[in-house]
Design a protein around this motif. Structure first.
Motif, PDB file in Angstrom:
ATOM      1  N   CYS A   2       0.838  -1.205   0.000  1.00 14.56           N
ATOM      2  CA  CYS A   2       0.000   0.000   0.000  1.00 14.56           C
ATOM      3  C   CYS A   2       0.873   1.254   0.000  1.00 14.56           C
ATOM      4  CB  CYS A   2      -0.915  -0.022   1.216  1.00 14.56           C
ATOM      5  SG  CYS A   2      -1.867   1.484   1.448  1.00 14.56           S
ATOM      6  N   ASN A   5       2.659   1.686  -3.358  1.00 15.83           N
ATOM      7  CA  ASN A   5       1.720   2.170  -4.361  1.00 15.83           C
ATOM      8  C   ASN A   5       1.442   3.665  -4.180  1.00 15.83           C
ATOM      9  OD1 ASN A   5      -0.039   1.933  -6.570  1.00 15.83           O
ATOM     10  ND2 ASN A   5      -1.775   1.591  -5.227  1.00 15.83           N
ATOM     11  N   ALA A   6       1.233   4.090  -2.935  1.00 17.46           N
ATOM     12  CA  ALA A   6       0.995   5.516  -2.669  1.00 17.46           C
ATOM     13  C   ALA A   6       2.201   6.348  -3.091  1.00 17.46           C
ATOM     14  CB  ALA A   6       0.688   5.728  -1.194  1.00 17.46           C
ATOM     15  N   VAL A  18      -2.798   8.396   6.778  1.00 13.79           N
ATOM     16  CA  VAL A  18      -3.293   7.102   7.247  1.00 13.79           C
ATOM     17  C   VAL A  18      -4.053   7.325   8.540  1.00 13.79           C
ATOM     18  CG1 VAL A  18      -2.648   4.808   8.070  1.00 13.79           C
ATOM     19  CG2 VAL A  18      -1.345   5.870   6.225  1.00 13.79           C
TER      20      VAL A  18
END
Length: 100
Positions: A2, A5-6, A18
């Protein structure tokens, strides 16, 4: 994955936010059940597996028909230090952290 990807999708100077739920953990690694809420027609409790960082929230609702209706919500929780490490591994810098 995650965080990687960010990082790939952020423009320079971008921010990745987050939101995290940090549970009150039992004081032992033995499986534990903790009652969260009890009110007329409802009982909520969590079952913790501290070793595997998992919790299952159980929601019992009691209708006028005297039937119990159960909804379970399994979750894996993560500690803030683990998030910090994931961020560091993809080159993020922590700008701030807040809690309530």
């Amino acid at each position: 994955m995650c965080f990687r990807n960010a990082a790939q999708h952020l423009a320079p100077g971008g921010h990745f936010v987050v939101e995290l739920w940090v549970p009150e953990l039992p004081k032992t690694t033995a499986p534990q059940t903790v009652i969260l809420c009890s009110e007329p027609g409802y009982i909520g409790l969590d079952t913790y597996d501290v070793v595997n960082q998992k919790v299952v929230s159980h929601h019992f609702r009691f209708g006028d028909d005297r039937q119990a209706h159960l909804f379970r919500s399994p979750q894996r929780y993560i500690r803030p230090a683990e998030l910090d490490l994931m961020a560091q591994l993809v080159g993020f810098e922590i700008e701030s952290r807040s809690a309530d």
